[in-house]
Design a protein around this motif. Structure first.
Motif, PDB file in Angstrom:
ATOM      1  N   ILE A 196       0.819  -1.205   0.000  1.00  0.00           N
ATOM      2  CA  ILE A 196       0.000   0.000   0.000  1.00  0.00           C
ATOM      3  C   ILE A 196       0.856   1.260   0.000  1.00  0.00           C
ATOM      4  O   ILE A 196       0.388   2.350  -0.364  1.00  0.00           O
ATOM      5  N   ALA A 197       2.131   1.125   0.375  1.00  0.00           N
ATOM      6  CA  ALA A 197       3.031   2.279   0.415  1.00  0.00           C
ATOM      7  C   ALA A 197       3.748   2.505  -0.911  1.00  0.00           C
ATOM      8  O   ALA A 197       4.453   3.506  -1.068  1.00  0.00           O
ATOM      9  N   GLN A 198       3.572   1.611  -1.871  1.00  0.00           N
ATOM     10  CA  GLN A 198       4.249   1.755  -3.155  1.00  0.00           C
ATOM     11  C   GLN A 198       3.634   2.888  -3.971  1.00  0.00           C
ATOM     12  O   GLN A 198       2.418   3.093  -3.940  1.00  0.00           O
ATOM     13  N   THR A 199       4.493   3.600  -4.704  1.00  0.00           N
ATOM     14  CA  THR A 199       4.008   4.729  -5.505  1.00  0.00           C
ATOM     15  C   THR A 199       4.642   4.733  -6.896  1.00  0.00           C
ATOM     16  O   THR A 199       4.810   5.779  -7.492  1.00  0.00           O
ATOM     17  N   GLY A 200       4.994   3.578  -7.405  1.00  0.00           N
ATOM     18  CA  GLY A 200       5.618   3.510  -8.719  1.00  0.00           C
ATOM     19  C   GLY A 200       4.638   3.716  -9.856  1.00  0.00           C
ATOM     20  O   GLY A 200       3.428   3.890  -9.645  1.00  0.00           O
ATOM     21  N   PRO A 201       5.139   3.676 -11.106  1.00  0.00           N
ATOM     22  CA  PRO A 201       4.284   3.913 -12.281  1.00  0.00           C
ATOM     23  C   PRO A 201       3.081   2.982 -12.359  1.00  0.00           C
ATOM     24  O   PRO A 201       2.043   3.360 -12.895  1.00  0.00           O
ATOM     25  N   GLU A 202       3.214   1.763 -11.810  1.00  0.00           N
ATOM     26  CA  GLU A 202       2.082   0.835 -11.874  1.00  0.00           C
ATOM     27  C   GLU A 202       0.886   1.334 -11.069  1.00  0.00           C
ATOM     28  O   GLU A 202      -0.258   0.919 -11.312  1.00  0.00           O
ATOM     29  N   THR A 203       1.121   2.231 -10.117  1.00  0.00           N
ATOM     30  CA  THR A 203       0.010   2.759  -9.314  1.00  0.00           C
ATOM     31  C   THR A 203      -0.727   3.890 -10.027  1.00  0.00           C
ATOM     32  O   THR A 203      -1.738   4.384  -9.520  1.00  0.00           O
ATOM     33  N   TYR A 204      -0.224   4.321 -11.192  1.00  0.00           N
ATOM     34  CA  TYR A 204      -0.881   5.384 -11.949  1.00  0.00           C
ATOM     35  C   TYR A 204      -1.771   4.829 -13.058  1.00  0.00           C
ATOM     36  O   TYR A 204      -2.597   5.550 -13.605  1.00  0.00           O
ATOM     37  N   PHE A 226      -8.199   1.553  -1.240  1.00  0.00           N
ATOM     38  CA  PHE A 226      -7.663   1.402   0.112  1.00  0.00           C
ATOM     39  C   PHE A 226      -6.985   2.682   0.607  1.00  0.00           C
ATOM     40  O   PHE A 226      -6.123   2.639   1.492  1.00  0.00           O
ATOM     41  N   PHE A 227      -7.369   3.816   0.036  1.00  0.00           N
ATOM     42  CA  PHE A 227      -6.767   5.084   0.442  1.00  0.00           C
ATOM     43  C   PHE A 227      -7.011   5.399   1.920  1.00  0.00           C
ATOM     44  O   PHE A 227      -6.234   6.121   2.534  1.00  0.00           O
ATOM     45  N   ALA A 228      -8.102   4.912   2.486  1.00  0.00           N
ATOM     46  CA  ALA A 228      -8.381   5.196   3.895  1.00  0.00           C
ATOM     47  C   ALA A 228      -7.297   4.615   4.793  1.00  0.00           C
ATOM     48  O   ALA A 228      -7.114   5.074   5.923  1.00  0.00           O
ATOM     49  N   ARG A 229      -6.559   3.621   4.301  1.00  0.00           N
ATOM     50  CA  ARG A 229      -5.485   3.012   5.091  1.00  0.00           C
ATOM     51  C   ARG A 229      -4.099   3.427   4.598  1.00  0.00           C
ATOM     52  O   ARG A 229      -3.103   2.834   4.977  1.00  0.00           O
ATOM     53  N   THR A 230      -4.071   4.433   3.730  1.00  0.00           N
ATOM     54  CA  THR A 230      -2.816   4.915   3.158  1.00  0.00           C
ATOM     55  C   THR A 230      -2.467   6.265   3.760  1.00  0.00           C
ATOM     56  O   THR A 230      -3.357   7.089   3.986  1.00  0.00           O
ATOM     57  N   ASP A 231      -1.181   6.500   4.015  1.00  0.00           N
ATOM     58  CA  ASP A 231      -0.805   7.783   4.615  1.00  0.00           C
ATOM     59  C   ASP A 231      -0.944   8.914   3.588  1.00  0.00           C
ATOM     60  O   ASP A 231      -0.954   8.684   2.377  1.00  0.00           O
ATOM     61  N   GLN A 232      -1.047  10.135   4.095  1.00  0.00           N
ATOM     62  CA  GLN A 232      -1.338  11.289   3.242  1.00  0.00           C
ATOM     63  C   GLN A 232      -0.277  11.510   2.174  1.00  0.00           C
ATOM     64  O   GLN A 232      -0.600  11.788   1.018  1.00  0.00           O
ATOM     65  N   ALA A 233       0.995  11.377   2.530  1.00  0.00           N
ATOM     66  CA  ALA A 233       2.067  11.621   1.568  1.00  0.00           C
ATOM     67  C   ALA A 233       1.988  10.640   0.401  1.00  0.00           C
ATOM     68  O   ALA A 233       2.175  11.014  -0.764  1.00  0.00           O
ATOM     69  N   THR A 234       1.699   9.391   0.704  1.00  0.00           N
ATOM     70  CA  THR A 234       1.581   8.379  -0.351  1.00  0.00           C
ATOM     71  C   THR A 234       0.364   8.659  -1.223  1.00  0.00           C
ATOM     72  O   THR A 234       0.421   8.552  -2.445  1.00  0.00           O
ATOM     73  N   ARG A 235      -0.751   9.018  -0.597  1.00  0.00           N
ATOM     74  CA  ARG A 235      -1.946   9.358  -1.372  1.00  0.00           C
ATOM     75  C   ARG A 235      -1.661  10.489  -2.350  1.00  0.00           C
ATOM     76  O   ARG A 235      -2.056  10.437  -3.515  1.00  0.00           O
ATOM     77  N   LEU A 236      -0.968  11.507  -1.883  1.00  0.00           N
ATOM     78  CA  LEU A 236      -0.651  12.644  -2.742  1.00  0.00           C
ATOM     79  C   LEU A 236       0.228  12.240  -3.919  1.00  0.00           C
ATOM     80  O   LEU A 236      -0.013  12.653  -5.057  1.00  0.00           O
TER      81      LEU A 236
END
Length: 212
Positions: free
Chosen positions: A92-100, A111-121
């Motif tokens: 859930i903390a991953q932010t690579g190209p596959e998450t776009y 699952f954004f409710a369980r993701t920290d704000q910086a990762t969501r951004l």
């Protein structure tokens, strides 16, 4: 993405495979969650072999819950392990190209409710860049080749462009909310002219359709 979705759902409660399919459809939408037993159960076995989930119990299956052309056998119930919760936290903390991409973004957003704000951004900003690139590509096609396209192909390209523009606006609103520390606004279900209206944000890659 299926691994992330399964681990996220099993954190809520133990489930058997049929329940997981239903929850995936409810959580991610029917299109993204059109997961066959051929892909779901091998993933469950792999997660079990890795020690991220385990069998909790077996309960008898009802007639309504047995897929067509399959035997009526007991349902294995799966639950997440402590190691599985750690694995979910990593995914859930991953932010690579596959998450776009469409599917990756849809699963992470669920699952954004369980993701920290910086990762969501980071994910929202990456998704916005992705859709802006898609939008510019469609604009380029329309500008250079509109006269060579038939009416239906041209309308399809315009529909895609409209969907991109709507999603960019939706993402910008979400990003603004995240930066200000506000959660997205979820309008209440209400009535208008005696009819019940539902409100929801547009799915990734799709435009919001106005109801008559």
């Amino acid at each position: 993405m299926l691994e992330l979705a399964i681990l996220g759902l099993l954190q809520e409660s133990p489930m058997h495979g049929y329940e997981l399919r239903k929850e995936l459809a409810a959580k991610l939408g029917a299109i993204r969650a059109a997961i066959s037993y051929g892909s779901l159960y091998p993933t469950l076995r792999r997660l079990q072999a890795a020690g991220w989930i385990t069998e909790a119990a077996e309960t008898p299956a009802t007639a309504e819950e047995v897929p067509a052309l399959t035997s009526r056998r007991g349902r294995v119930v799966y639950k997440i392990t402590a190691e599985g919760k750690e694995r979910f936290a990593q995914l859930i903390a991953q932010t690579g190209p596959e998450t776009y991409d469409d599917t990756g973004f849809g699963v992470h957003f669920a699952f954004f409710a369980r993701t920290d704000q910086a990762t969501r951004l980071r994910i929202l900003e990456g998704r916005r860049r992705k859709i802006e690139e898609r939008r510019e590509g469609l604009r380029d096609v329309l500008a250079r080749a509109a006269e060579r396209l038939d009416a239906y192909t041209l309308e399809l390209q315009r529909h895609g462009l409209d969907a991109c523009e709507r999603e960019v606006r939706w993402l910008e609103e979400l990003i603004a909310n995240e930066r200000s520390g506000r959660a997205p606004t979820v309008p209440q279900l209400g009535t208008a002219g005696g009819r019940r209206e539902e409100f929801s944000p547009p799915p990734p890659g799709e435009s919001r359709k106005e109801r008559p």
